[in-house]
Scaffold this motif. Structure first.
Motif, PDB file in Angstrom:
ATOM      1  N   ILE A  40      -3.839 -40.856 -37.029  1.00 57.02           N
ATOM      2  CA  ILE A  40      -4.134 -40.405 -38.266  1.00 57.02           C
ATOM      3  C   ILE A  40      -3.474 -41.031 -38.668  1.00 57.02           C
ATOM      4  CG2 ILE A  40      -4.290 -38.454 -40.180  1.00 57.02           C
ATOM      5  CD1 ILE A  40      -7.004 -39.637 -38.518  1.00 57.02           C
ATOM      6  N   ALA A  86      -9.155 -37.306 -40.641  1.00 53.79           N
ATOM      7  CA  ALA A  86      -9.337 -38.156 -41.496  1.00 53.79           C
ATOM      8  C   ALA A  86      -9.955 -38.150 -43.237  1.00 53.79           C
ATOM      9  CB  ALA A  86     -10.432 -39.429 -41.023  1.00 53.79           C
ATOM     10  N   ASP A 126       1.360 -38.468 -48.901  1.00 57.00           N
ATOM     11  CA  ASP A 126       1.184 -37.341 -47.905  1.00 57.00           C
ATOM     12  C   ASP A 126       2.170 -36.134 -47.835  1.00 57.00           C
ATOM     13  OD1 ASP A 126      -1.693 -38.273 -47.363  1.00 57.00           O
ATOM     14  OD2 ASP A 126      -0.722 -40.108 -46.580  1.00 57.00           O
ATOM     15  N   LEU A 166     -15.880 -43.844 -44.151  1.00 58.27           N
ATOM     16  CA  LEU A 166     -16.763 -43.355 -45.196  1.00 58.27           C
ATOM     17  C   LEU A 166     -15.297 -42.206 -45.857  1.00 58.27           C
ATOM     18  CD1 LEU A 166     -20.338 -43.988 -44.547  1.00 58.27           C
ATOM     19  CD2 LEU A 166     -18.742 -45.591 -45.267  1.00 58.27           C
ATOM     20  N   LEU A 196     -14.062 -31.357 -42.666  1.00 54.35           N
ATOM     21  CA  LEU A 196     -12.670 -31.778 -43.567  1.00 54.35           C
ATOM     22  C   LEU A 196     -11.980 -31.858 -42.339  1.00 54.35           C
ATOM     23  CD1 LEU A 196     -13.349 -27.974 -45.159  1.00 54.35           C
ATOM     24  CD2 LEU A 196     -13.071 -29.890 -45.846  1.00 54.35           C
ATOM     25  N   ARG A 253     -16.669 -25.391 -57.324  1.00 56.47           N
ATOM     26  CA  ARG A 253     -16.678 -24.686 -58.753  1.00 56.47           C
ATOM     27  C   ARG A 253     -18.039 -24.737 -59.558  1.00 56.47           C
ATOM     28  NH1 ARG A 253     -12.586 -28.147 -59.341  1.00 56.47           N
ATOM     29  NH2 ARG A 253     -13.506 -29.998 -60.081  1.00 56.47           N
ATOM     30  N   LYS A 310     -10.339 -31.710 -52.555  1.00 55.34           N
ATOM     31  CA  LYS A 310     -10.482 -31.698 -54.018  1.00 55.34           C
ATOM     32  C   LYS A 310     -11.880 -32.038 -53.657  1.00 55.34           C
ATOM     33  CE  LYS A 310      -6.369 -34.088 -55.909  1.00 55.34           C
ATOM     34  NZ  LYS A 310      -5.746 -35.676 -55.836  1.00 55.34           N
ATOM     35  N   ASP A 323     -15.123 -36.293 -59.467  1.00 51.43           N
ATOM     36  CA  ASP A 323     -15.986 -36.381 -60.445  1.00 51.43           C
ATOM     37  C   ASP A 323     -17.879 -36.942 -60.124  1.00 51.43           C
ATOM     38  OD1 ASP A 323     -15.220 -39.101 -59.642  1.00 51.43           O
ATOM     39  OD2 ASP A 323     -15.110 -39.676 -61.538  1.00 51.43           O
ATOM     40  N   TYR A 354      -9.701 -34.964 -44.650  1.00 52.74           N
ATOM     41  CA  TYR A 354      -8.791 -34.446 -45.535  1.00 52.74           C
ATOM     42  C   TYR A 354      -7.521 -35.588 -46.254  1.00 52.74           C
ATOM     43  CZ  TYR A 354      -4.351 -31.939 -45.741  1.00 52.74           C
ATOM     44  OH  TYR A 354      -3.179 -31.345 -46.458  1.00 52.74           O
ATOM     45  N   VAL A 355      -7.066 -36.015 -45.014  1.00 61.67           N
ATOM     46  CA  VAL A 355      -5.918 -37.906 -45.566  1.00 61.67           C
ATOM     47  C   VAL A 355      -6.523 -38.131 -46.934  1.00 61.67           C
ATOM     48  CG1 VAL A 355      -4.790 -39.698 -45.309  1.00 61.67           C
ATOM     49  CG2 VAL A 355      -5.073 -37.420 -44.063  1.00 61.67           C
ATOM     50  N   ARG A 356      -7.696 -38.366 -46.888  1.00 68.94           N
ATOM     51  CA  ARG A 356      -8.433 -39.220 -47.837  1.00 68.94           C
ATOM     52  C   ARG A 356      -8.901 -37.560 -48.847  1.00 68.94           C
ATOM     53  NH1 ARG A 356     -10.264 -44.741 -46.120  1.00 68.94           N
ATOM     54  NH2 ARG A 356      -8.763 -45.249 -45.656  1.00 68.94           N
ATOM     55  N   ARG A 372     -16.957 -42.056 -49.542  1.00 62.09           N
ATOM     56  CA  ARG A 372     -16.321 -41.773 -49.921  1.00 62.09           C
ATOM     57  C   ARG A 372     -16.127 -41.719 -51.990  1.00 62.09           C
ATOM     58  NH1 ARG A 372     -16.716 -48.083 -48.275  1.00 62.09           N
ATOM     59  NH2 ARG A 372     -15.340 -48.522 -46.458  1.00 62.09           N
ATOM     60  N   VAL A 394     -25.901 -38.811 -46.239  1.00 59.07           N
ATOM     61  CA  VAL A 394     -24.495 -38.255 -45.445  1.00 59.07           C
ATOM     62  C   VAL A 394     -24.239 -39.254 -46.841  1.00 59.07           C
ATOM     63  CG1 VAL A 394     -22.757 -39.970 -44.795  1.00 59.07           C
ATOM     64  CG2 VAL A 394     -24.409 -39.513 -43.314  1.00 59.07           C
ATOM     65  N   ALA A 441      -6.920 -44.310 -38.873  1.00 60.66           N
ATOM     66  CA  ALA A 441      -7.607 -43.552 -39.715  1.00 60.66           C
ATOM     67  C   ALA A 441      -6.457 -43.347 -40.818  1.00 60.66           C
ATOM     68  CB  ALA A 441      -8.897 -42.586 -39.067  1.00 60.66           C
ATOM     69  N   ASP A 493     -12.929 -28.635 -53.425  1.00 58.63           N
ATOM     70  CA  ASP A 493     -12.809 -27.995 -54.578  1.00 58.63           C
ATOM     71  C   ASP A 493     -14.099 -28.072 -55.835  1.00 58.63           C
ATOM     72  OD1 ASP A 493     -11.227 -27.118 -54.240  1.00 58.63           O
ATOM     73  OD2 ASP A 493      -9.074 -27.838 -54.713  1.00 58.63           O
TER      74      ASP A 493
END
Ligand SMILES: Cc1cc2nc3c(=O)[nH]c(=O)nc-3n(C[C@H](O)[C@H](O)[C@H](O)COP(=O)(O)O)c2cc1C
Ligand code: SF4
Ligand code: SF4
Ligand code: FES
Lengths: 157, 597
Positions: B431, A86, B437, A129, A83, A101, A94, A146, A88-90, A142, A139, B357, A97
């Motif tokens: 960042i 870098a 965003d 990555l 988290l 789930r 989700k 899904d 988080y922004v990508r 990306r 590890v 990043a 989550d």
């Protein structure tokens, strides 16, 4: 839940006894203890306190301060979701989550059968990555929501 | 590196290792052996090349061919074509996104053209586990020079004259710090290397330790000599197993060569280094906390003075520097302060390493001269914004920093300019954010971090940051009020002025700077109950445009809650009650029929 074994306590005792001085070494000892037991339950904290001649309250104070130390056992396969910024922004949220789930547990929890647990970690240094998920030592880079089912499938039995 | 006519360098940094670079090495070795060439070609596992986006990276010397995204299966072709026949494997060369031409020489890639590598000089060049290779690149010459021909005072003078400033975030002049530590007399003194690297989304220090651990060992020894200390400690994150392993090996090897321990190089000077592991608390990066943590305590900060230079680890004079700061030292000693001061800006000399990043094409590790502009970093080196999106902001300084926007793109990056713009240099996390965003969500993300990491010792930080976060949560979930904006501003000021340590004092920065530059986004959340970037889940609805939907059913198959219904070949609909806004359907729809608003 995994039982605490005598030989585990013996191993920890040997480690502590081999130190030339235990002054200031509480954190090092706790690292070792967590490596041996996988987590730091009360019994282990008490044991460490006794061996190092410090109060249990002090040991607890240190254990609770540092996020690396955990007082609950992790699942057989711990899913560490990065988290860091870098990730988080990508889209790491989700992915988190989706794991929550699929496994029906929250961050910091373990599934009833003890197989999986989820933890959030910060930057594992593989930002190229992002988003990154680690299952044990492996590890995954990306990661998209899904892919989650397939990743879990690898560890189902 | 003498007997071999060719070298194959394979990146063994964490990023590339995660992408199976070990297997690449194994396969390369196998195919090299099959060609009976193991005595002519050497395969080396190096530290990070920096171009993580396109890893795993393989580089072949002497012709400097740079292969990207190499897979284990490519090993055979690389050996049989490139090594045996001397023919480059075109398909694995980097493709310039603008000209679509393949580039084989890394020096000609935009990513590397504007970089100057000082701290990273050996990363991706040598095998970090091999002391001889470090020596072959002038390693341990600086300590030799220092011990045989310089007084401690002269060493401090050179570092002072170089203008080197701390790379851990504060930017304090390193030479001056050494001078303070040297002035306190004591039989025991400590040199501490801060390798706690707490900024999430940054991996500069880690890459240096993984790629060139000896440079830090050498620099700490030089510092020990300069300030009169014989004990070195590295406080390193337990979450960095590979860095720990390589650093420990470097220390052991140096000791074996007589470069650490008693009577180093016959000079009579003694110095040794031990590792102490951190345990995942951001505040431990602050030097007083770090020292308490090294003593086995809770890592809570204490007020300065006394500064560590006077009373630090176990009450002894202690000098704390960051990994990257140290990595600069040996070069400065060897090449001189004049050389160093020619690089950079007036008040910030040398280079800075950044972990680039976020929403950028070339995620990776870069080192640029101070004074490089953000535009150069983002567009020339970083290759622009991912997916052709619009640039929105860049956050430097991590959770302690602020965001810089379009209007700051041509500001030369240095310590003072970034501070003046309401951000900070920080340790080097950078960042990049695009139009997708949400800046309110970003501020919330950093606040979550600060709340979690606040050590709880002082009230403004413990309670204040939590309150800030609560307000941000209200705003991002559509329950914000206009009064909240003023309350945010007021709270931020209070926390800044009254928190005990740098964590608390800087925690409001992300809120303040996003408010300053993007107040309209806050207002859109509060008044229109709308997230302009389409990121805040509570303010979004997913729906399907009937005239674009061809009824392919791709979305129904990915929806985890069966919220999408519809007959094959007929427009589908999303049941907003069932939809959990996971976004999976949008990514699957190839007809742009699903939108969120
Ligand atoms: C909350 C907080 C976190 C910090 N984290 C780090 C860190 O992770 N690494 C680091 O080198 N310095 C960190 N610092 C700065 C250190 O306190 C200290 O200034 C630095 O290690 C000194 O080394 P330098 O002068 O070489 O930069 C942090 C400071 C604060 C207030
Ligand atoms: S500012 Fe925050 S982290 Fe620093 S001492 Fe106060 S509570 Fe602890
Ligand atoms: S956003 Fe997720 S839950 Fe909602 S319709 Fe799309 S796939 Fe289903
Ligand atoms: S932020 Fe996830 S690997 Fe760096």
């Amino acid at each position: 839940m995994a039982e605490l074994k005598n030989e585990q306590f013996n191993e920890l005792e040997q480690f502590i006894d081999s130190m030339s001085s235990t002054k200031g070494e509480l954190i090092r000892v706790l690292h070792k203890a967590q490596e041996i037991f996988g987590y730091l339950p009360k019994e282990v904290q008490k044991f460490v306190a006794k061996k190092l001649h410090v109060s249990t309250a002090k040991v607890f104070g240190v254990v609770s301060f540092y996020s690396f130390f955990t007082m609950t056992p992790r699942g057989e396969h711990n899913i560490a979701i990065c988290l860091g910024t870098a990730c988080y922004v990508r889209g790491a949220e989700k992915v988190l989550d989706a794991f929550k789930r699929e496994l029906n547990i929250n961050t910091g929890e373990t599934t009833k059968d003890g197989k999986f647990s989820i933890t959030g970690v910060r930057c594992v240094g593989a930002c190229g990555l992002a988003p990154v998920v680690m299952v044990g030592e492996k590890v995954y880079g990306r990661v998209t929501p899904d892919m989650v089912k397939d990743i879990l499938e690898e560890y189902k039995d | 590196m003498s007997n071999y006519s060719m070298h194959i360098l394979v990146c063994g940094g964490t990023g590339c290792k995660s992408a199976n670079s070990d297997k690449i090495i194994e396969n390369l070795e196998k195919h090299l052996a099959a060609q009976n060439m193991t005595d002519q070609v050497q395969i080396l596992k190096t530290g990070c090349f920096g171009f993580c986006e396109k890893g795993p990276i393989v580089k072949i010397l002497p012709d400097n061919t740079f292969y990207v995204q190499v897979q284990p299966e490519d090993a055979q072709e690389l050996i049989e074509e490139h090594i045996v026949k001397g023919r480059k494997v075109e398909r694995l060369l980097y493709e310039d996104p603008e000209t679509n031409k393949r580039i084989s020489d890394s020096q000609k890639m935009d990513f590397y053209k504007k970089q100057i590598r000082i701290a990273l000089r050996n990363c991706g060049v040598i095998d970090p586990d091999n002391l001889d290779e470090y020596i072959a690149r002038d390693g341990y010459q600086a300590i030799g020079k220092v011990l045989t021909s310089m007084t401690p005072k002269e060493v401090i003078e050179v570092i002072k004259a170089s203008g080197l400033r701390g790379r851990g975030g504060g930017g304090f002049p390193t030479g001056l710090k050494w001078q303070f530590a040297s002035q306190y007399q004591n039989d025991v003194k400590y040199v501490v290397c801060n390798a706690d690297e707490g900024d999430p989304g940054a991996f500069m220090d880690r890459s240096i330790l993984e790629g060139d651990p000896h440079s830090v060992v050498e620099a700490m020894t030089i510092c020990g000599y300069a300030i009169g200390a014989s004990n070195g400690r590295v406080y390193i994150r337990a979450e960095y197993p590979l860095a720990i392993k390589r650093l420990q090996k470097a220390i052991d090897d140096a000791r074996e060569y007589g470069l650490l321990g008693n009577d180093i190089l016959g000079s009579g000077f003694n110095f040794d280094i031990k590792l102490t592991y951190g345990a995942g608390a951001f505040v431990c990066g602050e030097e007083t906390s770090l020292i308490h943590s090294m003593e086995g305590e809770r890592g809570e900060p204490t007020t300065k003075p006394p500064f560590p230079a006077e009373s630090g680890f176990w009450g002894k004079p202690t000098n704390v520097n960051n990994v990257e700061t140290f990595a600069n030292v040996p070069v400065i000693i060897l090449k001189g302060s004049d050389w160093f001061t020619k690089i950079g800006t007036e008040k910030s000399k040398g280079t800075k390493v950044f972990a680039l990043a976020g929403a950028i094409n070339n995620v990776g590790l870069i080192e640029v001269p101070m004074g490089t502009t953000l535009r150069e970093v983002i567009y020339d080196i970083g290759g622009g914004i991912k997916g052709g999106k619009k640039f929105k902001a860049v956050q430097t300084g991590g959770p302690s920093g602020g965001c810089l926007t379009e209007k700051d793109l041509d500001t030369p990056i240095d310590f003072d300019n970034l501070l003046a713009k309401g951000s900070m240099m920080g340790s080097g996390g950078m960042i990049v954010m695009s139009e997708d965003d949400c800046m309110v969500a970003m501020a919330k993300f950093y606040l979550e971090f600060s709340v979690e990491e606040s050590c709880g010792k002082c009230t403004p930080c413990r309670v204040g940051t939590r309150r800030l976060l609560e307000i941000l949560e209200l705003i991002t979930s559509g329950k914000g009020k206009m009064e909240h904006i003023d309350e945010l501003k007021r709270l931020c000021r209070v926390i800044k002025d009254t928190a005990l340590c740098g964590l608390g004092q800087a925690a409001p920065n992300p809120v303040l700077s996003t408010l300053e530059a993007f107040e309209d986004e806050y207002i859109a959340h509060i008044v229109d109950k709308r997230c302009p970037a389409g990121q805040c889940k509570d303010l979004l609805k997913y729906y399907i445009l009937p005239d674009k939907c061809i009824g392919c059913t791709a979305c129904t198959r990915v929806c985890p809650t069966q919220a999408i219904t519809g007959e094959r070949k007929k427009p589908h609909v999303i049941d907003v009650e069932k939809c959990i806004k996971c976004g999976a359907c949008i990514e699957k729809c190839r007809f742009g029929a699903i939108v969120k608003k």
